[in-house]
Design an enzyme around this catalytic site. Sequence first.
Site, PDB file in Angstrom:
ATOM      1  N   CYS A   2      32.138  14.667 -14.964  1.00  0.00           N
ATOM      2  CA  CYS A   2      31.792  13.275 -14.860  1.00  0.00           C
ATOM      3  C   CYS A   2      32.900  12.373 -15.950  1.00  0.00           C
ATOM      4  O   CYS A   2      33.003  12.675 -16.928  1.00  0.00           O
ATOM      5  CB  CYS A   2      30.615  12.638 -15.254  1.00  0.00           C
ATOM      6  SG  CYS A   2      29.430  13.602 -14.129  1.00  0.00           S
ATOM      7  N   ARG A  27      39.853  15.715 -14.034  1.00  0.00           N
ATOM      8  CA  ARG A  27      38.655  16.783 -14.499  1.00  0.00           C
ATOM      9  C   ARG A  27      37.924  17.445 -13.606  1.00  0.00           C
ATOM     10  O   ARG A  27      37.092  18.274 -13.777  1.00  0.00           O
ATOM     11  CB  ARG A  27      38.108  15.763 -15.242  1.00  0.00           C
ATOM     12  CG  ARG A  27      38.737  15.249 -16.529  1.00  0.00           C
ATOM     13  CD  ARG A  27      37.985  13.711 -16.903  1.00  0.00           C
ATOM     14  NE  ARG A  27      36.676  13.934 -17.673  1.00  0.00           N
ATOM     15  CZ  ARG A  27      36.403  13.732 -18.713  1.00  0.00           C
ATOM     16  NH1 ARG A  27      37.452  13.439 -19.495  1.00  0.00           N
ATOM     17  NH2 ARG A  27      35.184  13.795 -19.046  1.00  0.00           N
ATOM     18  N   TRP A  79      30.520  14.778 -11.461  1.00  0.00           N
ATOM     19  CA  TRP A  79      30.373  16.050 -11.249  1.00  0.00           C
ATOM     20  C   TRP A  79      29.022  16.571 -11.088  1.00  0.00           C
ATOM     21  O   TRP A  79      28.296  16.351 -12.042  1.00  0.00           O
ATOM     22  CB  TRP A  79      31.201  16.966 -12.364  1.00  0.00           C
ATOM     23  CG  TRP A  79      31.388  18.258 -12.013  1.00  0.00           C
ATOM     24  CD1 TRP A  79      32.352  19.018 -11.262  1.00  0.00           C
ATOM     25  CD2 TRP A  79      30.391  19.623 -12.686  1.00  0.00           C
ATOM     26  NE1 TRP A  79      32.195  20.428 -11.353  1.00  0.00           N
ATOM     27  CE2 TRP A  79      30.914  20.634 -12.240  1.00  0.00           C
ATOM     28  CE3 TRP A  79      29.459  19.323 -13.464  1.00  0.00           C
ATOM     29  CZ2 TRP A  79      30.631  21.787 -12.582  1.00  0.00           C
ATOM     30  CZ3 TRP A  79      29.026  20.618 -13.836  1.00  0.00           C
ATOM     31  CH2 TRP A  79      29.364  21.802 -13.547  1.00  0.00           C
ATOM     32  N   ASN A 104      27.720  10.278 -18.101  1.00  0.00           N
ATOM     33  CA  ASN A 104      28.091  11.687 -18.061  1.00  0.00           C
ATOM     34  C   ASN A 104      27.198  12.461 -19.248  1.00  0.00           C
ATOM     35  O   ASN A 104      26.893  12.045 -20.205  1.00  0.00           O
ATOM     36  CB  ASN A 104      29.598  11.629 -18.808  1.00  0.00           C
ATOM     37  CG  ASN A 104      30.330  12.853 -19.154  1.00  0.00           C
ATOM     38  OD1 ASN A 104      29.710  13.960 -18.530  1.00  0.00           O
ATOM     39  ND2 ASN A 104      31.282  12.813 -19.918  1.00  0.00           N
ATOM     40  N   GLY A 105      26.786  13.582 -18.780  1.00  0.00           N
ATOM     41  CA  GLY A 105      25.988  14.261 -19.532  1.00  0.00           C
ATOM     42  C   GLY A 105      24.628  14.697 -18.603  1.00  0.00           C
ATOM     43  O   GLY A 105      24.411  14.737 -17.469  1.00  0.00           O
ATOM     44  N   GLU A 484      41.226  37.458 -17.658  1.00  0.00           N
ATOM     45  CA  GLU A 484      41.923  36.348 -17.268  1.00  0.00           C
ATOM     46  C   GLU A 484      42.470  36.341 -15.792  1.00  0.00           C
ATOM     47  O   GLU A 484      42.530  35.376 -15.045  1.00  0.00           O
ATOM     48  CB  GLU A 484      42.958  36.046 -18.449  1.00  0.00           C
ATOM     49  CG  GLU A 484      43.824  34.801 -17.895  1.00  0.00           C
ATOM     50  CD  GLU A 484      43.210  33.467 -18.004  1.00  0.00           C
ATOM     51  OE1 GLU A 484      41.902  33.350 -17.953  1.00  0.00           O
ATOM     52  OE2 GLU A 484      43.990  32.598 -17.707  1.00  0.00           O
ATOM     53  N   LYS A 488      41.537  33.567 -13.086  1.00  0.00           N
ATOM     54  CA  LYS A 488      42.295  32.731 -12.568  1.00  0.00           C
ATOM     55  C   LYS A 488      42.325  32.923 -11.004  1.00  0.00           C
ATOM     56  O   LYS A 488      42.282  31.874 -10.104  1.00  0.00           O
ATOM     57  CB  LYS A 488      43.758  33.187 -12.999  1.00  0.00           C
ATOM     58  CG  LYS A 488      44.819  32.183 -13.101  1.00  0.00           C
ATOM     59  CD  LYS A 488      44.653  31.443 -14.425  1.00  0.00           C
ATOM     60  CE  LYS A 488      43.547  30.728 -14.721  1.00  0.00           C
ATOM     61  NZ  LYS A 488      43.316  30.335 -16.284  1.00  0.00           N
ATOM     62  N   GLU A 491      38.915  31.540  -9.315  1.00  0.00           N
ATOM     63  CA  GLU A 491      38.626  29.885  -9.669  1.00  0.00           C
ATOM     64  C   GLU A 491      39.529  29.316  -8.443  1.00  0.00           C
ATOM     65  O   GLU A 491      39.051  28.245  -8.049  1.00  0.00           O
ATOM     66  CB  GLU A 491      38.620  29.484 -10.894  1.00  0.00           C
ATOM     67  CG  GLU A 491      40.082  29.593 -11.564  1.00  0.00           C
ATOM     68  CD  GLU A 491      39.977  28.962 -12.998  1.00  0.00           C
ATOM     69  OE1 GLU A 491      39.115  28.028 -13.325  1.00  0.00           O
ATOM     70  OE2 GLU A 491      40.777  29.391 -13.723  1.00  0.00           O
ATOM     71  N   HIS A 507      32.591  54.199 -15.791  1.00  0.00           N
ATOM     72  CA  HIS A 507      31.398  54.262 -16.139  1.00  0.00           C
ATOM     73  C   HIS A 507      30.572  53.390 -15.378  1.00  0.00           C
ATOM     74  O   HIS A 507      29.313  52.780 -15.706  1.00  0.00           O
ATOM     75  CB  HIS A 507      31.112  53.649 -17.624  1.00  0.00           C
ATOM     76  CG  HIS A 507      31.823  54.695 -18.803  1.00  0.00           C
ATOM     77  ND1 HIS A 507      31.286  55.817 -19.139  1.00  0.00           N
ATOM     78  CD2 HIS A 507      33.066  54.447 -19.306  1.00  0.00           C
ATOM     79  CE1 HIS A 507      32.052  56.391 -20.001  1.00  0.00           C
ATOM     80  NE2 HIS A 507      33.312  55.847 -20.072  1.00  0.00           N
ATOM     81  N   LYS A 610      37.908  20.017 -15.217  1.00  0.00           N
ATOM     82  CA  LYS A 610      38.829  20.439 -16.391  1.00  0.00           C
ATOM     83  C   LYS A 610      38.003  20.368 -17.459  1.00  0.00           C
ATOM     84  O   LYS A 610      38.573  20.985 -18.664  1.00  0.00           O
ATOM     85  CB  LYS A 610      40.061  19.468 -16.051  1.00  0.00           C
ATOM     86  CG  LYS A 610      41.024  19.650 -17.275  1.00  0.00           C
ATOM     87  CD  LYS A 610      42.000  20.888 -16.764  1.00  0.00           C
ATOM     88  CE  LYS A 610      42.901  21.190 -17.795  1.00  0.00           C
ATOM     89  NZ  LYS A 610      43.383  22.606 -17.403  1.00  0.00           N
TER      90      LYS A 610
HETATM   91  C1  F6R Z   1      39.914  28.403 -16.453  1.00  0.00           C
HETATM   92  C2  F6R Z   1      39.632  27.351 -17.508  1.00  0.00           C
HETATM   93  C3  F6R Z   1      38.261  27.346 -17.958  1.00  0.00           C
HETATM   94  C4  F6R Z   1      38.463  26.715 -19.443  1.00  0.00           C
HETATM   95  C5  F6R Z   1      37.269  26.326 -20.093  1.00  0.00           C
HETATM   96  C6  F6R Z   1      37.337  25.994 -21.529  1.00  0.00           C
HETATM   97  O1  F6R Z   1      41.037  28.520 -15.835  1.00  0.00           O
HETATM   98  O2  F6R Z   1      40.506  26.518 -17.441  1.00  0.00           O
HETATM   99  O3  F6R Z   1      37.771  28.430 -17.916  1.00  0.00           O
HETATM  100  O4  F6R Z   1      39.450  27.584 -20.239  1.00  0.00           O
HETATM  101  O5  F6R Z   1      36.295  25.513 -19.293  1.00  0.00           O
HETATM  102  O6  F6R Z   1      37.944  24.709 -21.667  1.00  0.00           O
HETATM  103  P1  F6R Z   1      38.401  24.481 -22.995  1.00  0.00           P
HETATM  104  O7  F6R Z   1      39.720  25.212 -23.267  1.00  0.00           O
HETATM  105  O8  F6R Z   1      39.072  22.979 -22.400  1.00  0.00           O
HETATM  106  O9  F6R Z   1      37.311  24.146 -24.082  1.00  0.00           O
END
Ligand code: F6R
Length: 615
Positions: A2, A27, A79, A104-105, A484, A488, A491, A507, A610
């Site tokens: 948000c 975001r 959001w 927000n929250g 990772e 990636k 998502e 395993h 974000k």
């Molecule tokens: C994946 C991604 C998220 C962030 C996570 C932490 O591509 O971007 O998994 O890494 O939400 O975000 P920060 O680094 O802003 O605390």
Amino acid sequence: MCGVVAVLGRENASKLVIEGLKKLEYRGYDSAGIASIFQGSLQTIKSEGKLIKLIDKLENLSSDKSYFDTSIALGHTRWATHGNISVENAHPLISENKVAVVHNGIIENYLALKEQLIAEGYSFQSKTDTEVLPHLFSKYLKLGNNLLEAGRLVLNEIKGAFAFVAVSTDFPDQLFISRNSSPLAIGLGEDGNFVGSDAHSIDHLTKRIIYLEDGDHGLVETKNIQIFDKNTNKVDRKIINIQAEFGLITKAGYSHFMEKEIFEQPSVIPQTISNYLKEDSKIIIDIDKLGFEKKGSLVICAAGTSYYAAMVGKYWIEQIANIPVIIDLASEFRYRNPSIYGQNSILVISQSGESLDTLMALRHGKTLGLKTNAIVNVEGSTIDREADYSLYTKVGPEVGVASTKSFTSQLSVLFMIALALGKKFNEMNLQEINEKTQYLNMLPTAIARMLEIEEEIKLIANKIKNAKNMIFLGRGLLYPLALEGALKLKEISYIHAEGFAAGEMKHGPIALIEDDVPVIMFLVSDGNEDKSISNLQEAHSRGANTILISDKKCIEKADFAHLKLEIPEFESGFKSLLSPLLMSIPAQLLAYHVAKERGTDVDQPRNLAKSVTVE
Ligand code: F6R
């Protein structure tokens, strides 16, 4: 997650709010709305989906000056947490057509408050936790309180992590603001004042910013601002002059911000490195400030991609500095009563500096008596401000929801921490450390060379784009990269993907292998490659579509793999130690091209935000 923007005292406040909301789009959100007060009455307009839909609605009303001829407006990108994605649940939430709130929250005790308010005759239009706020304001305003008094009474009733702005038609020149854990900034203007979830959302209006602290609340008026702490003592919070306006970030000819950010890495990683590596190969990281006046151990906490950076950091710090490192998901650390025996400090890693889980882990570390350190990208963010010592990644704003350049820059800082600790504590001779320090200078060119394999990656992406499931494998320093790579991919392409340590397949996860499931292995020749090749062979024998991303030597050894992507040649010590940084590039490009082929919203994938400011 948000986003909140409010403008007070400037003509066309609604339009200025929309400009701010545009800057918060990156975001991640699923609906948007705006409210303004015109000649004593509240106008609200909301829409599901992207901001453009709200803007279209507003444009259709352009002849109705009540929406525009206003000097007070507040807006929101939502959001969804409580209640589905719908116009009813979008903010601002309204009470009795007099009070509007953007939030927000999460209000954790909203159910009890809702029941009580319903019993008192208030009717709820949404399924949100937020709607209790405007009704509580209505209730206290009707009892004769002014906006500040009513706001304080509301704060006494609610629990949770939040930042909100409230307006009332009874006080058309005031905004009530409050912050508890979720971020909120005030902008000070010549002819008006502003509120935003971050400085960036209001930097088109002013460069003078105040960040509220936890528990702060206050009143914003056109010419005056009053801030109070949680004990209602009036406080003066520091005014910060933010330098650059980030407002004009463009895709610079790329199709997506994510693509641009991947390709920016050779030019931004030198900024990260040069911040701490000086010409004489000296690393300027204050080890004492990090909590290592004497040897001990370290706990690193983070979330998502930043957590995978922490995993790599653990491997490097243990290997190079011989310092034990515990890593923990930020969302777990706070609640599991961790033992901090022998630990000197906590290091949190966060691109945004606002992830609530990570902030809470930092605060928990502080209450346990640890020194607190942070690796952050956004300077002035809450985590940056609360940490005892911050190390900056300096890669500029990252707009794509999927972390790319922030991951490689976090790794660069972690590698420098490992070297700096190694210099102080490891018996490893200085020459060896200096040799490894030189690797930092080789890194930008190496990343640029890795980017040259994009065309081959596109071919692989095309062949696997319709898979329903994928498996990523890696061993040692490349195990976090397998995690990772899978994150990636899932998502942004929405394909189910999991990462495993190569040796763990047998395993359990090997049961997932069926005909043609892509199994992607990241590998470099480091002396242990034969073991990983056997693990890939085991998947191959069971029908997997095996894909090896590796160097020439391993590719020759694993000739059986269905698809082979050869990375450029690098000096062997550099290649194996910095393999997580090098392999980040194919991991990012593969996810990007699969998603692009599938036509997903690469920069703002569904359901994601974000900056994750709820727990
Ligand atoms: C994946 C991604 C998220 C962030 C996570 C932490 O591509 O971007 O998994 O890494 O939400 O975000 P920060 O680094 O802003 O605390």
